[in-house]
Design an enzyme around this catalytic site. Sequence first.
Site, PDB file in Angstrom:
ATOM      1  N   SER A  23      18.820 -24.704 -95.146  1.00 47.61           N
ATOM      2  CA  SER A  23      18.408 -23.537 -94.368  1.00 47.61           C
ATOM      3  C   SER A  23      18.551 -22.237 -95.164  1.00 47.61           C
ATOM      4  O   SER A  23      19.560 -21.996 -95.823  1.00 47.61           O
ATOM      5  CB  SER A  23      19.257 -23.451 -93.107  1.00 47.61           C
ATOM      6  OG  SER A  23      18.937 -22.286 -92.377  1.00 47.61           O
ATOM      7  N   GLY A  48      17.543 -19.601 -90.832  1.00 47.03           N
ATOM      8  CA  GLY A  48      18.353 -19.381 -89.637  1.00 47.03           C
ATOM      9  C   GLY A  48      17.644 -18.521 -88.601  1.00 47.03           C
ATOM     10  O   GLY A  48      17.144 -17.440 -88.912  1.00 47.03           O
ATOM     11  N   SER A  72      23.538 -12.116 -99.385  1.00 46.33           N
ATOM     12  CA  SER A  72      23.908 -11.496 -98.110  1.00 46.33           C
ATOM     13  C   SER A  72      22.635 -11.099 -97.384  1.00 46.33           C
ATOM     14  O   SER A  72      22.387  -9.938 -97.100  1.00 46.33           O
ATOM     15  CB  SER A  72      24.835 -10.297 -98.311  1.00 46.33           C
ATOM     16  OG  SER A  72      24.115  -9.178 -98.752  1.00 46.33           O
ATOM     17  N   CYS A 131      27.809 -18.792 -90.783  1.00 48.37           N
ATOM     18  CA  CYS A 131      27.157 -17.775 -91.602  1.00 48.37           C
ATOM     19  C   CYS A 131      28.126 -16.635 -91.913  1.00 48.37           C
ATOM     20  O   CYS A 131      28.635 -15.985 -91.010  1.00 48.37           O
ATOM     21  CB  CYS A 131      25.920 -17.203 -90.917  1.00 48.37           C
ATOM     22  SG  CYS A 131      25.098 -15.979 -91.965  1.00 48.37           S
ATOM     23  N   ASN A 194      28.245 -24.797 -95.804  1.00 48.75           N
ATOM     24  CA  ASN A 194      27.599 -23.499 -95.879  1.00 48.75           C
ATOM     25  C   ASN A 194      28.214 -22.774 -97.079  1.00 48.75           C
ATOM     26  O   ASN A 194      29.020 -23.337 -97.817  1.00 48.75           O
ATOM     27  CB  ASN A 194      27.800 -22.722 -94.573  1.00 48.75           C
ATOM     28  CG  ASN A 194      26.664 -21.721 -94.336  1.00 48.75           C
ATOM     29  OD1 ASN A 194      26.213 -21.046 -95.263  1.00 48.75           O
ATOM     30  ND2 ASN A 194      26.213 -21.618 -93.104  1.00 48.75           N
ATOM     31  N   THR A 195      27.882 -21.516 -97.265  1.00 55.28           N
ATOM     32  CA  THR A 195      28.339 -20.809 -98.467  1.00 55.28           C
ATOM     33  C   THR A 195      29.820 -20.417 -98.387  1.00 55.28           C
ATOM     34  O   THR A 195      30.365 -20.220 -97.309  1.00 55.28           O
ATOM     35  CB  THR A 195      27.497 -19.544 -98.689  1.00 55.28           C
ATOM     36  OG1 THR A 195      27.512 -18.777 -97.489  1.00 55.28           O
ATOM     37  CG2 THR A 195      26.070 -19.895 -99.051  1.00 55.28           C
ATOM     38  N   GLY A 245      25.464 -28.320-101.282  1.00 53.59           N
ATOM     39  CA  GLY A 245      26.289 -27.391-102.046  1.00 53.59           C
ATOM     40  C   GLY A 245      26.111 -27.692-103.520  1.00 53.59           C
ATOM     41  O   GLY A 245      26.762 -28.569-104.078  1.00 53.59           O
ATOM     42  N   GLY A 246      25.177 -26.988-104.142  1.00 54.66           N
ATOM     43  CA  GLY A 246      25.000 -27.096-105.585  1.00 54.66           C
ATOM     44  C   GLY A 246      24.216 -28.282-106.093  1.00 54.66           C
ATOM     45  O   GLY A 246      24.207 -28.548-107.294  1.00 54.66           O
TER      46      GLY A 246
HETATM   47  C1  LIG Z   1      19.521 -17.105 -99.875  1.00 50.60           C
HETATM   48  C2  LIG Z   1      20.257 -18.047 -98.970  1.00 50.60           C
HETATM   49  C3  LIG Z   1      20.084 -17.958 -97.587  1.00 50.60           C
HETATM   50  C4  LIG Z   1      20.760 -18.820 -96.727  1.00 50.60           C
HETATM   51  N1  LIG Z   1      20.541 -18.735 -95.376  1.00 50.60           N
HETATM   52  C5  LIG Z   1      21.137 -19.628 -94.534  1.00 50.60           C
HETATM   53  C6  LIG Z   1      20.836 -19.624 -93.138  1.00 50.60           C
HETATM   54  O1  LIG Z   1      20.022 -18.835 -92.641  1.00 50.60           O
HETATM   55  N2  LIG Z   1      21.470 -20.531 -92.341  1.00 50.60           N
HETATM   56  C7  LIG Z   1      22.363 -21.449 -92.854  1.00 50.60           C
HETATM   57  O2  LIG Z   1      22.892 -22.265 -92.112  1.00 50.60           O
HETATM   58  N3  LIG Z   1      22.633 -21.495 -94.184  1.00 50.60           N
HETATM   59  C8  LIG Z   1      22.048 -20.605 -95.023  1.00 50.60           C
HETATM   60  N4  LIG Z   1      22.315 -20.665 -96.385  1.00 50.60           N
HETATM   61  C9  LIG Z   1      23.252 -21.692 -96.894  1.00 50.60           C
HETATM   62  C10 LIG Z   1      22.503 -22.927 -97.411  1.00 50.60           C
HETATM   63  O3  LIG Z   1      21.758 -23.543 -96.389  1.00 50.60           O
HETATM   64  C11 LIG Z   1      23.470 -23.959 -98.034  1.00 50.60           C
HETATM   65  O4  LIG Z   1      24.396 -24.354 -97.056  1.00 50.60           O
HETATM   66  C12 LIG Z   1      24.225 -23.400 -99.225  1.00 50.60           C
HETATM   67  O5  LIG Z   1      23.422 -22.534 -99.969  1.00 50.60           O
HETATM   68  C13 LIG Z   1      24.786 -24.501-100.157  1.00 50.60           C
HETATM   69  O6  LIG Z   1      23.762 -25.251-100.771  1.00 50.60           O
HETATM   70  P1  LIG Z   1      23.159 -24.932-102.254  1.00 50.60           P
HETATM   71  O7  LIG Z   1      24.325 -24.736-103.172  1.00 50.60           O
HETATM   72  O8  LIG Z   1      22.314 -26.126-102.594  1.00 50.60           O
HETATM   73  O9  LIG Z   1      22.356 -23.687-102.110  1.00 50.60           O
HETATM   74  C14 LIG Z   1      21.643 -19.797 -97.260  1.00 50.60           C
HETATM   75  C15 LIG Z   1      21.809 -19.893 -98.643  1.00 50.60           C
HETATM   76  C16 LIG Z   1      21.130 -19.040 -99.503  1.00 50.60           C
HETATM   77  C17 LIG Z   1      21.329 -19.185-100.983  1.00 50.60           C
END
Ligand SMILES: Cc1cc2nc3c(=O)[nH]c(=O)nc-3n(C[C@H](O)[C@H](O)[C@H](O)COP(=O)(O)O)c2cc1C
Lengths: 305, 260
Positions: A23, A48, A72, A131, A194-195, A245-246
């Site tokens: 997402s 989201g 952010s 979030c 999530n982040t 996550g990554g």
């Molecule tokens: C630019 C950006 C926007 C994101 N927006 C959302 C969001 O709207 N809702 C949500 O649940 N997670 C959001 N995330 C988190 C991601 O869905 C994911 O959980 C997180 O980035 C870890 O995965 P990755 O390391 O592969 O990016 C966002 C991440 C990024 C980088």
Amino acid sequence: MSNPIMKVDLNGLVLHNPITVASGTFGFGREYAEYVDLNDIGGIMVKGLTLKPRAGNPSPRVAETPMGMLNSVGLQNPGIEYFIEHEIPYLRQFNTAIIANINGTNIEEYCEIAEITSKADVDSLELNISCPNVKAGGLAFGTDPNMVYKVTKAVREASGNKHLIVKLSPNVKDIKEIALAAEEAGADCLSMINTLTGMVIDINSRTPILARGIGGMSGPAVKPVAVRMVYETAGVVKIPIIGMGGISNYKDVVEFMLAGAGAISIGTANFVDPRVTKRVLNDLTSYLKSNNIDNINDIVGKVIR
Amino acid sequence: MKKTYDLKIMDREVLSQEVFKILLEKPADMPEIIPGQFFGLKADDNGYPLLRRPISVSRVDANSFELTIKLVGQGTELIYNKKIGETINVLGPVGNGFYLEEAKKNSIIVGGGIGISPVKELARVLKNKFNDDFPVLLGFRDEPFDLEDFSLYSSKIEIATESGITGTKGYVTTLLEEHLKENEIDTVYVCGPHVMLKAVKLLCDRYNVTTQLLMEERMACGIGACLVCTCAIKEGTEIKNKRVCKDGPVFYGSEVVFDV
Ligand SMILES: Cc1cc2nc3c(=O)[nH]c(=O)nc-3n(C[C@H](O)[C@H](O)[C@H](O)COP(=O)(O)O)c2cc1C
Ligand SMILES: Cc1cc2nc3c(=O)[nH]c(=O)nc-3n(C[C@H](O)[C@H](O)[C@H](O)COP(=O)(O)OP(=O)(O)OC[C@H]3O[C@@H](n4cnc5c(N)ncnc54)[C@H](O)[C@@H]3O)c2cc1C
Ligand code: FES
């Protein structure tokens, strides 16, 4: 050897392959559809959504970190009504699951958006209680097991029998008790992580790079944290987990699945390679073949503890 | 379907202590490149640094195109260190270039600092289109660079330097105001630092002249999906956060909200 079985069943949500997109990293699929065939993706977790349109946070909204990034964005989205009217029909052209990431600032709002979205043509709801980029709601719901139970239970009741994923935050003391609270409250599935909250400061201007100061960290740098959390959680819950996550290549996918993820999600890696999903699917298929594994589900949770 | 390309570096030229150019081969299946569009460059093949670096096109030839790059940090340094003959992975061209469908002859091109590079390609395209030279006003902090190339695309180049080392001492806006006072101007096309974009827009507003501004913002995906690169844009009475990478990077000055 014939092609291995890639289909996964996440407690009622069936994906034709275990690769989904995370997402907020893939919009509503439109931009990436110019680079990859969305039919090759198991499911799309859309940006989201909130009840009303949201403008999000001021810029800069991104700061690069060693093998990662902070964002952010602050849940900028066109609102649930626009999504239902314009984005669902678009995504339905493709053979991929539509997973609606839903957000609120209090339990009533979470329930309202859950009720509306559960009646729409989506395959699953992903309840985002993690979030870090909004003032109210978001992370506040995801860090206390009692709150997690309360909001999940309420949303469960508001969303009929729609498949319900609860998205967990890594910014917690004990991921296991959070996961158990969500499971007990009726979640069909968990997604994580999530982040992680983080910060970057420009030493010349002595100000944070992000306009909002703090943001959410993603990308390869968070992977070991995510794998550990999936592993710990898989040891205590019975419901399936979508790991993320990554992840940027098939080895990462195998690692997450061995740790206990029944499916995975790719986020930040899409920014680096817009065709990463297809590449990972091909490489994963080859890996299974060359290891004589005829069903992807056979590796789930098979790490030797 | 669109893709990223591994392109051979055909040539490199050092313009100053901190600015260099690379010439990349242009594959036959790459879409047309419009002035103001940019590419997402992978600074290194080993995966680090993670994100692509957005760099505008500074000249397009039949079988190649040129990028002009200022050394800022690790990413641009790694690109600089690549050898001629090596390849670099690029995404693009992406973004909307300058809006040229209704371009008029009585227009002016303004560039500042490393922001002169995208307007060089604009000067080339406009010269071809109108078979005439457009006024090109360039602002530098100190020593100018790339003027030789510019002289191929316009004989009407004016320079302002903050140090006064050459040309008019001060800012391009001083040069621009002379034109605005004396002539009926249709559009001013601008690329440069944020403060310059704002100053040019405010000046042109006073003379009721349209501006097209090439905006910059930190990016991740570069194609419109992640929403990290937004800037505030007026749409009717509403202010919306629009994506610099996809809805821009060129915006009309009348839409841009500078003080959010
Ligand atoms: C630019 C950006 C926007 C994101 N927006 C959302 C969001 O709207 N809702 C949500 O649940 N997670 C959001 N995330 C988190 C991601 O869905 C994911 O959980 C997180 O980035 C870890 O995965 P990755 O390391 O592969 O990016 C966002 C991440 C990024 C980088
Ligand atoms: C649409 C657009 C077109 C551009 N065209 C050019 C060009 O033609 N020539 C040129 O020299 N530069 C251009 N830039 C700026 C260029 O992208 C940055 O200077 C470059 O990314 C710096 O990378 P670095 O690793 O050397 O610096 P670092 O400061 O180490 O980079 C750290 C992070 O911040 C980002 N970043 C830093 N400065 C900027 C900036 N000014 N804009 C956007 N992101 C930034 C980097 O991409 C990276 O993710 C353009 C930027 C945009 C948005
Ligand atoms: S960089 Fe992702 S939307 Fe612009």
